[in-house]
Design an enzyme around this catalytic site. Structure first.
Site, PDB file in Angstrom:
ATOM      1  CG  ASP A  42      -2.342  -0.359   0.885  1.00 42.86           C
ATOM      2  OD1 ASP A  42      -2.591  -0.682  -0.284  1.00 42.86           O
ATOM      3  OD2 ASP A  42      -3.203  -0.342   1.786  1.00 42.86           O
ATOM      4  CG  ASP A  88       1.918  -6.130  11.273  1.00 44.68           C
ATOM      5  OD1 ASP A  88       1.016  -6.441  10.485  1.00 44.68           O
ATOM      6  OD2 ASP A  88       1.717  -5.477  12.317  1.00 44.68           O
ATOM      7  CG  ASP A 146       7.434  -4.952  12.556  1.00 49.92           C
ATOM      8  OD1 ASP A 146       6.335  -5.204  12.044  1.00 49.92           O
ATOM      9  OD2 ASP A 146       7.582  -4.767  13.781  1.00 49.92           O
ATOM     10  CG  ASP A 191      -6.105  -6.610  14.910  1.00 43.14           C
ATOM     11  OD1 ASP A 191      -6.966  -5.925  15.496  1.00 43.14           O
ATOM     12  OD2 ASP A 191      -4.902  -6.300  14.876  1.00 43.14           O
TER      13      ASP A 191
END
Length: 524
Positions: free
Chosen positions: A139, A198, A200, A273
């Site tokens: 994105d 994610d 990271d 989530d």
């Protein structure tokens, strides 16, 4: 009769001359005593009793959590003992067809520092190549970063990895919208499970081998988590008692059918989530927490970045609680105890009461009582209950026990932001849907101290001294710190309650945060 006005004027001036400064101080003192005893004292007494009730609620919850954790440790209630777990074996005739199809989703947004780490870790997962699809959902709004991410995906594709680079024309729904769009691709429909990391996060190569078998042998399991940070205790207790916990959007594996039955991703709040997890739980799916599986990830590297997380993690749940309360009540697929757990323990105490009580009681009410001697706080609420709660929180991470006092004062500072965010979420106002992506540093932290220092110095030199000063200042923390400092000084001057020992320390914590002395430290 012209002399009548003269003595009237004389009397008036005489009265004013006799109304001295001492008289003014005496009038103000009488007024203050009246307001204090008739207004402030009753109000503060009500506040104290409300805060004590909330403290007891949090205390009971923490004791219950501690008891469950103790039982889990003593009896070894590992997931492998409560659920069937057998490694997936290769069929001699069918080959790897016994392995389910797994989709790995990596949502990204301008992740310049970490995109190589996360993509590389995902592509290194030990799973049959024809049964695994890596999906990078980019994105990014920076064309340069998008080009770098796409180039990295092409590099792994040339190595034989089944990797898909996907983008979209807008950022509607933020992360939820990105994940939802990713599942619309035809190849995603062929997958049995979806793992989400994610940008990271860097899973070990055997992550799927340790997690997917739980789904294969336990058809009632819909979600599996292995995130070990703030949510560890909450998730382990929820998993052990009610087979439910709040999914926090990373290092988790979903059964695709459970995700679809729950209605898929929804962007009505900033905790998409958690929203999905509750909806799946209300459909009867069970969740498993596997804490022994570790996934490397990056924590917020600056105080500015860290301040945004409590807002989203407090505002989102409060807003979700408001929107899902009746849905939970009316649900007929789960039993009453699970409903009570979700409404009372998970939401009300864990996401609302805890934040309110920490800030208002310890940072507002206790300091205010030094000015009102009519208000007395029982020792059980002032010392015993908070001490036990702090100890129970501290023993969960024994290696950091020596930091318990720093942790208490810092958490009180952060509770201000959590409380503010919780109000915004409950009122569905202001920044309720604000989404700020946490800045990642990745390998930048591994660079030499000198080069990092040079980069910071160069960046700082481009800004004016006033700009650099303003960026370090957080007015809200400073105002609350000043309020607590005034209360502490008053208590010290009159030696009424001896609260000043705690109040001075708490004021210092607010000033440290307010002047920006919390952030990244690069060791030698």
């Amino acid at each position: 009769m012209d002399w009548f006005p003269l003595p009237t004027k004389f009397v008036t001036e005489t009265v004013l001359l006799h109304f001295t400064k001492d008289d003014a101080v005496r009038v103000l003192g009488v007024t203050w005593d009246f307001v204090r005893s008739s207004v402030l004292a009753p109000f503060l007494n009500i506040c104290v009793h409300v805060c004590l009730a909330m403290s007891i609620m949090v205390f009971i919850e923490r004791v219950n959590v501690g008891f469950v954790i103790l039982i889990v440790k003593l009896f070894g209630w590992k997931p492998e003992k409560r659920y069937k777990f057998e490694a997936i074996e290769v069929d001699v005739e069918k080959g790897y067809s016994s392995y389910p199809m797994v989709l790995v989703q990596i949502p990204m947004y301008n992740e310049k520092e970490v995109y190589k780490l996360s993509i590389g870790a995902a592509c290194g997962l030990s799973w049959p190549s024809d049964r695994l699809i890596i999906q990078v959902l980019d994105d990014s709004t920076d064309p340069t970063i998008k080009g770098l991410v796409e180039l990295e995906c092409q590099k792994w594709e040339n190595k034989g990895i089944n990797i898909k680079y996907e983008t979209r024309d807008n950022r509607n729904g933020h992360k939820a919208g990105n994940l939802k769009q990713g599942l619309k691709h035809s190849y995603a429909h062929e997958c049995d499970f979806v793992a989400i990391f994610d940008a990271d996060f860097q899973p070990d190569s055997d992550f799927l081998e340790k997690t997917v078998p739980f789904f294969v042998h336990n058809p009632e399991v819909g979600l599996e988590m292995s995130f070990n940070y703030q949510f560890r205790v909450e998730q382990e207790v929820g998993s052990a008692t009610y087979a439910f916990f709040g999914f926090n959007g990373r290092a988790g594996v979903w059964r695709m059918s459970a995700l679809n039955e729950a209605g898929g991703w929804n962007d009505r709040t900033t905790v998409e989530d958690m929203d999905l997890a509750i909806r799946a739980s209300l459909k009867g799916w069970k969740f498993v927490y596997v804490g022994h599986i570790k996934v490397k990830n990056e924590l917020p590297s600056t105080f500015k970045a860290f301040r945004f997380q409590p807002h989203r993690w407090s505002c989102g749940p409060a807003n979700l609680f408001k929107k899902m309360f009746m849905e939970i009540i009316r649900n007929k697929k789960v039993n009453l105890w699970k409903k009570l757990y979700i409404i009372y323990s998970f939401f009300f105490v864990g996401k609302i009461v805890g934040h309110f009580n920490t800030f208002f009681f310890y940072c507002v009410i206790i300091p205010a009582t030094v000015f009102v001697p009519e208000v007395e706080i029982p020792k059980r609420g002032l010392v015993y209950i908070p001490s036990i709660i702090s100890i129970l929180n501290a023993i969960e991470t024994p290696r950091s026990f020596y930091l318990v006092f720093n942790w208490i004062f810092f958490q009180n500072v952060m509770s201000m932001h959590r409380t503010k965010a919780t109000f915004i979420g409950l009122l569905d106002a202001g920044r309720v849907n604000e989404w700020v992506v946490t800045e990642k540093l990745g390998d930048a932290l591994l660079k030499s101290r000198d080069s990092k220092k040079q980069a910071i110095t160069k960046e700082s030199s481009e800004k004016s001294p006033m700009t650099r000063f303003r960026e370090r200042i957080y007015p809200l923390e400073l105002w609350v710190g000043l309020y607590i400092l005034v209360c502490a000084s008053y208590d010290l001057a009159f030696w009424k309650y001896w609260y000043f020992h705690y109040l001075f320390a708490q004021a210092i914590a607010f000033f440290i945060a307010g002047f920006g002395y919390i952030g990244t430290q690069i060791p030698n």
